[in-house]
Design an enzyme around this catalytic site. Structure first.
Site, PDB file in Angstrom:
ATOM      1  N   ASP A  56     -32.634 -63.399 -25.279  1.00  0.00           N
ATOM      2  CA  ASP A  56     -31.930 -63.730 -26.520  1.00  0.00           C
ATOM      3  C   ASP A  56     -32.298 -62.670 -27.556  1.00  0.00           C
ATOM      4  O   ASP A  56     -33.420 -62.658 -28.073  1.00  0.00           O
ATOM      5  CB  ASP A  56     -32.354 -65.122 -26.989  1.00  0.00           C
ATOM      6  CG  ASP A  56     -31.653 -65.528 -28.277  1.00  0.00           C
ATOM      7  OD1 ASP A  56     -31.140 -64.641 -28.998  1.00  0.00           O
ATOM      8  OD2 ASP A  56     -31.627 -66.734 -28.567  1.00  0.00           O
ATOM      9  N   ASN A  83     -23.800 -54.177 -28.069  1.00  0.00           N
ATOM     10  CA  ASN A  83     -22.498 -54.835 -28.019  1.00  0.00           C
ATOM     11  C   ASN A  83     -22.578 -56.349 -28.249  1.00  0.00           C
ATOM     12  O   ASN A  83     -21.615 -56.955 -28.685  1.00  0.00           O
ATOM     13  CB  ASN A  83     -21.884 -54.517 -26.641  1.00  0.00           C
ATOM     14  CG  ASN A  83     -20.700 -55.377 -26.314  1.00  0.00           C
ATOM     15  OD1 ASN A  83     -19.601 -55.166 -26.831  1.00  0.00           O
ATOM     16  ND2 ASN A  83     -20.896 -56.371 -25.442  1.00  0.00           N
ATOM     17  N   TYR A 148     -19.983 -62.614 -40.614  1.00  0.00           N
ATOM     18  CA  TYR A 148     -19.838 -61.724 -39.454  1.00  0.00           C
ATOM     19  C   TYR A 148     -19.505 -60.300 -39.932  1.00  0.00           C
ATOM     20  O   TYR A 148     -20.129 -59.328 -39.493  1.00  0.00           O
ATOM     21  CB  TYR A 148     -18.711 -62.281 -38.583  1.00  0.00           C
ATOM     22  CG  TYR A 148     -18.261 -61.436 -37.430  1.00  0.00           C
ATOM     23  CD1 TYR A 148     -19.046 -61.283 -36.290  1.00  0.00           C
ATOM     24  CD2 TYR A 148     -17.007 -60.805 -37.459  1.00  0.00           C
ATOM     25  CE1 TYR A 148     -18.593 -60.530 -35.203  1.00  0.00           C
ATOM     26  CE2 TYR A 148     -16.550 -60.055 -36.386  1.00  0.00           C
ATOM     27  CZ  TYR A 148     -17.349 -59.911 -35.262  1.00  0.00           C
ATOM     28  OH  TYR A 148     -16.901 -59.161 -34.195  1.00  0.00           O
ATOM     29  N   GLY A 149     -18.551 -60.184 -40.857  1.00  0.00           N
ATOM     30  CA  GLY A 149     -18.111 -58.854 -41.325  1.00  0.00           C
ATOM     31  C   GLY A 149     -19.231 -58.090 -42.002  1.00  0.00           C
ATOM     32  O   GLY A 149     -19.390 -56.883 -41.800  1.00  0.00           O
ATOM     33  N   LYS A 152     -21.521 -56.667 -39.474  1.00  0.00           N
ATOM     34  CA  LYS A 152     -20.942 -55.485 -38.814  1.00  0.00           C
ATOM     35  C   LYS A 152     -20.957 -54.284 -39.760  1.00  0.00           C
ATOM     36  O   LYS A 152     -21.157 -53.137 -39.330  1.00  0.00           O
ATOM     37  CB  LYS A 152     -19.518 -55.790 -38.346  1.00  0.00           C
ATOM     38  CG  LYS A 152     -19.446 -56.808 -37.215  1.00  0.00           C
ATOM     39  CD  LYS A 152     -20.204 -56.354 -35.971  1.00  0.00           C
ATOM     40  CE  LYS A 152     -19.889 -57.196 -34.754  1.00  0.00           C
ATOM     41  NZ  LYS A 152     -20.617 -56.746 -33.559  1.00  0.00           N
TER      42      LYS A 152
END
Ligand SMILES: NC(=O)c1ccc[n+]([C@@H]2O[C@H](COP(=O)([O-])OP(=O)(O)OC[C@H]3O[C@@H](n4cnc5c(N)ncnc54)[C@H](OP(=O)(O)O)[C@@H]3O)[C@@H](O)[C@H]2O)c1
Length: 251
Positions: A56, A83, A148-149, A152
């Site tokens: 994990d 990834n 999330y954005g 990233k």
């Protein structure tokens, strides 16, 4: 001796397609994920070229463990493909502190400490490359994408920072930013996959969602000798998504 790549999230989706293509191009591959079964499935296909490491990557001990296992299996690490990621979309006041921490643990700290743990091996390689997998929402705001954005966007910043810092070691660092691709990740946040996919495809200027091979090809290219003078880039592989809605959908 062939180069060796660690591919996180290598049991499914884009990561599995990338692992297959790297192995087809002669690299040894270490596929990493939490679930053993999909990892073993990829390894069964690839034979001696691949080993599975269940870990994990949101846990602090995981990066060191993964590199240790890769070195035990192959004796070297030349490539890291960051990834693996988690996603949940929602409005600002819908997220718990645990969800916030989890996004940053898996999507940012995982890649950060995996590359740090692999650094001695990457420095020893004559042809080292790191490929980060971001998202089109790393650079464009979409409804509910803030957690999330932003994780990233952090990964894209790290791409440039690592590319700069590691250039003198001959380690290249690049990033691909996919648009919507048909993979299991959408099932982790959508209850109606068909409607989600139709909605996503409608918004892509090239009029379709991507498939995993559209992305794997770029992972391989950024590892391949042909990209040897390229570092610090974020490449949008997204059917034109960041350009805006298709003209026929109102632009
Ligand atoms: N599909 C899209 O539309 C799209 C669009 C833009 C960007 N991306 C990016 O593409 C990358 C790959 O996603 P995908 O679309 O191929 O979806 P996917 O098949 O669901 O892949 C995600 C992978 O990450 C692994 N993973 C998740 N949490 C982990 C953890 N804590 N530790 C280790 N492994 C973990 C999962 O395996 P386990 O569950 O077994 O751990 C899974 O193999 C992600 O970075 C995603 O953000 C995808």
């Amino acid at each position: 001796m062939p180069r060796v790549a660690i591919v996180t999230g290598g049991g499914t989706g884009i990561g599995a397609a990338a692992a297959r293509l790297l192995a087809a191009n002669g690299l040894g591959v270490v596929v990493v994920g939490r679930r053993r079964e999909p990892l073993d499935g990829v390894c069964a296909e690839l034979g001696h070229a691949a080993v599975a490491v269940a870990a994990d990557l949101g846990e602090p001990a995981a990066p060191g463990f993964v590199v240790e296992q890769a070195l035990a299996a192959f004796g070297r690490v030349d490539v890291v493909v960051n990834n693996a990621a988690v996603i949940r979309n929602g409005p600002l006041d819908s997220f718990t502190r645990d969800e916030f921490d989890r996004h940053y643990a898996v999507n940012v700290a995982g890649p950060f400490f995996l590359v740090a743990a692999a650094l001695p091996s990457l420095r020893a390689s004559e042809d080292a490359a790191v490929v980060n997998v971001s998202s089109s929402v790393g650079s464009m705001v979409k409804p509910g994408s803030m957690l999330y954005g932003s994780s990233k966007a952090a990964l894209e910043y790290l791409t440039r920072a690592w590319a700069y810092e590691l250039a003198e070691d001959g380690i290249r660092v690049n990033c691909i930013a996919p648009g919507p691709v048909d993979t299991p990740i959408h099932a982790t946040y959508s209850d109606d996959l068909e409607a989600t996919h139709a909605d996503l495809a409608r918004r892509i200027p090239l009029q379709r969602m991507g498939n995993v091979d559209d992305l794997a090809a770029w992972v391989w290219f950024l590892v391949a000798p042909e990209s040897r003078w390229t570092t610090g880039n974020v490449i949008h592989v997204d059917g034109g998504q960041v350009l805006g809605l298709p003209a026929s959908a109102g632009g």
